[in-house]
Design an enzyme around this catalytic site. Structure first.
Site, mmCIF file in Angstrom:
data_model
loop_
_atom_site.group_PDB
_atom_site.id
_atom_site.type_symbol
_atom_site.label_atom_id
_atom_site.label_comp_id
_atom_site.label_asym_id
_atom_site.label_seq_id
_atom_site.Cartn_x
_atom_site.Cartn_y
_atom_site.Cartn_z
ATOM 1 N N LEU A 18 0.823 -1.180 0.071
ATOM 2 C CA LEU A 18 0.042 0.147 0.066
ATOM 3 C C LEU A 18 0.873 1.200 0.126
ATOM 4 O O LEU A 18 0.577 2.495 -0.726
ATOM 5 C CB LEU A 18 -0.922 0.002 1.178
ATOM 6 C CG LEU A 18 -1.839 1.190 1.364
ATOM 7 C CD1 LEU A 18 -2.756 1.501 0.096
ATOM 8 C CD2 LEU A 18 -2.458 1.133 2.909
ATOM 9 N N ALA A 66 2.697 -2.608 9.489
ATOM 10 C CA ALA A 66 1.721 -3.558 10.164
ATOM 11 C C ALA A 66 2.495 -4.885 10.282
ATOM 12 O O ALA A 66 2.993 -5.121 9.156
ATOM 13 C CB ALA A 66 0.361 -3.520 9.646
ATOM 14 N N TYR A 131 -4.136 -11.616 15.523
ATOM 15 C CA TYR A 131 -3.896 -10.480 14.606
ATOM 16 C C TYR A 131 -5.102 -9.485 14.695
ATOM 17 O O TYR A 131 -4.951 -8.286 14.896
ATOM 18 C CB TYR A 131 -3.804 -11.047 13.186
ATOM 19 C CG TYR A 131 -3.961 -9.885 12.063
ATOM 20 C CD1 TYR A 131 -3.011 -8.919 12.017
ATOM 21 C CD2 TYR A 131 -5.310 -9.926 11.323
ATOM 22 C CE1 TYR A 131 -2.965 -8.139 10.872
ATOM 23 C CE2 TYR A 131 -5.392 -8.897 10.538
ATOM 24 C CZ TYR A 131 -4.137 -7.972 10.058
ATOM 25 O OH TYR A 131 -4.316 -7.008 9.261
#
EC number: 1.1.1.133
Length: 304
Positions: A18, A66, A131
């Site tokens: 991204l 992340a 997660y």
């Protein structure tokens, strides 16, 4: 040349799929962009985060960093929490110190995935994986530290030309295998990184203009499908027989982390910001295909 200074944006996790889409898009739209991959900024290091934000003094920070290894998080919960939970807290505190807006990427995994209707932004969370729990912790940290300038942007099923992803895998497997087994009992929304980057840029600009309320936004390509149907559509766009994609179940392909059975997200809150939600996933996949094929070293199929 404009007499006004360009707004400064800081993108963390900029070397990921991204981030590699967002950074050049912001530059094309006239922002002054500082792009920091993990090699330049580890968001688990609070002192480093404070120093970087203080040095660059951005108006907007977008956290694309992340821990995304869903299965590995089950056996490495502390490491996943450091990145997904504590990292966003460090960034939020640093943003508060300089008056910056923070766009924090999150996930459909914060929901239990056991419903049958699209999850609204205000629906109670209930993650079933490590997660998901760590990403929810990051959401809560940002909203606690930045109640007026913190934005949670939940997305799902990301694919793009800038990194490994499901669609890229299907493009590769079509050339390598006669048939492919893909689960047909998980429902969600494939999301093209280019479309998500566009909405992140628009949301950040609206936040600076004071027209987008802080809080939670869902940013997935609209509509809904299964992994199996997505794979079949990928084969179709390649000019291959979609019947070569065979259905299977989540139980048959058991993995350490439970996958949401249904995690379609509602997009209603974009209207509050005066912005349009993302388009339908099929339209996005079709437009993305030349770039995806190019990244995979495959010839671009002709019009269908």
């Amino acid at each position: 040349m404009s007499p006004y200074p360009r707004p400064r944006w800081l993108v963390t996790g900029a070397s990921g799929m991204l981030g590699r889409e967002l950074t050049p898009l912001l530059d094309r739209r006239g922002a002054a962009v500082t792009a920091l991959g993990r090699g330049h900024l580890d968001i688990t290091d609070g002192a480093a985060v404070r120093s970087a934000v203080a040095e660059h003094r951005p108006a907007v920070v977008v956290n694309c960093a992340a821990w995304t290894a869903v299965d590995e998080a089950e056996s490495e919960p502390a490491l996943a929490m450091a990145v997904n939970g504590e990292g966003p807290r460090h960034l939020a505190q640093a943003c508060r110190a300089v008056g910056a807006v923070l766009l924090q990427l999150s996930t459909d995994y914060v929901f239990p995935g056991s419903g049958g209707r699209p999850y609204r932004e205000d629906h109670p969370t209930g993650p079933r994986t490590v997660y998901g729990c760590t990403k929810r912790a990051g959401e809560r940290a940002v909203l606690e530290v930045l109640p007026d300038t913190g934005y949670i942007v939940r997305t799902a099923w990301l694919y793009g030309a800038g990194g490994p992803n499901f669609v890229a895998k299907m493009i590769r497997l079509e050339a390598e295998q006669d048939t492919v087994l893909v689960v047909d009992d998980q429902h969600g929304q494939p999301t093209w990184t280019a479309d998500l980057a566009d909405r992140l840029a628009a949301l950040g600009a609206a936040a600076l203009a004071g027209t987008a309320p802080a809080g939670i936004y869902h940013a997935t390509n609209t509509g809904g499908t299964t992994w199996n149907a997505l794979a079949r559509e990928t084969f179709r766009l390649l000019g291959a027989d979609p019947a070569r994609v065979r259905p299977t179940t989540s139980l048959a392909l058991a993995r350490p982390a439970v996958r949401p059975r249904y995690s379609v997200l509602d997009q209603s809150r974009w209207k509050a910001a005066g912005l349009e939600p993302l388009r339908h996933w099929r339209a996005a996949l079709t437009e993305s295909f030349p770039a995806l094929c190019g990244a995979a070293g495959r010839p671009v199929p002709g019009p269908r």
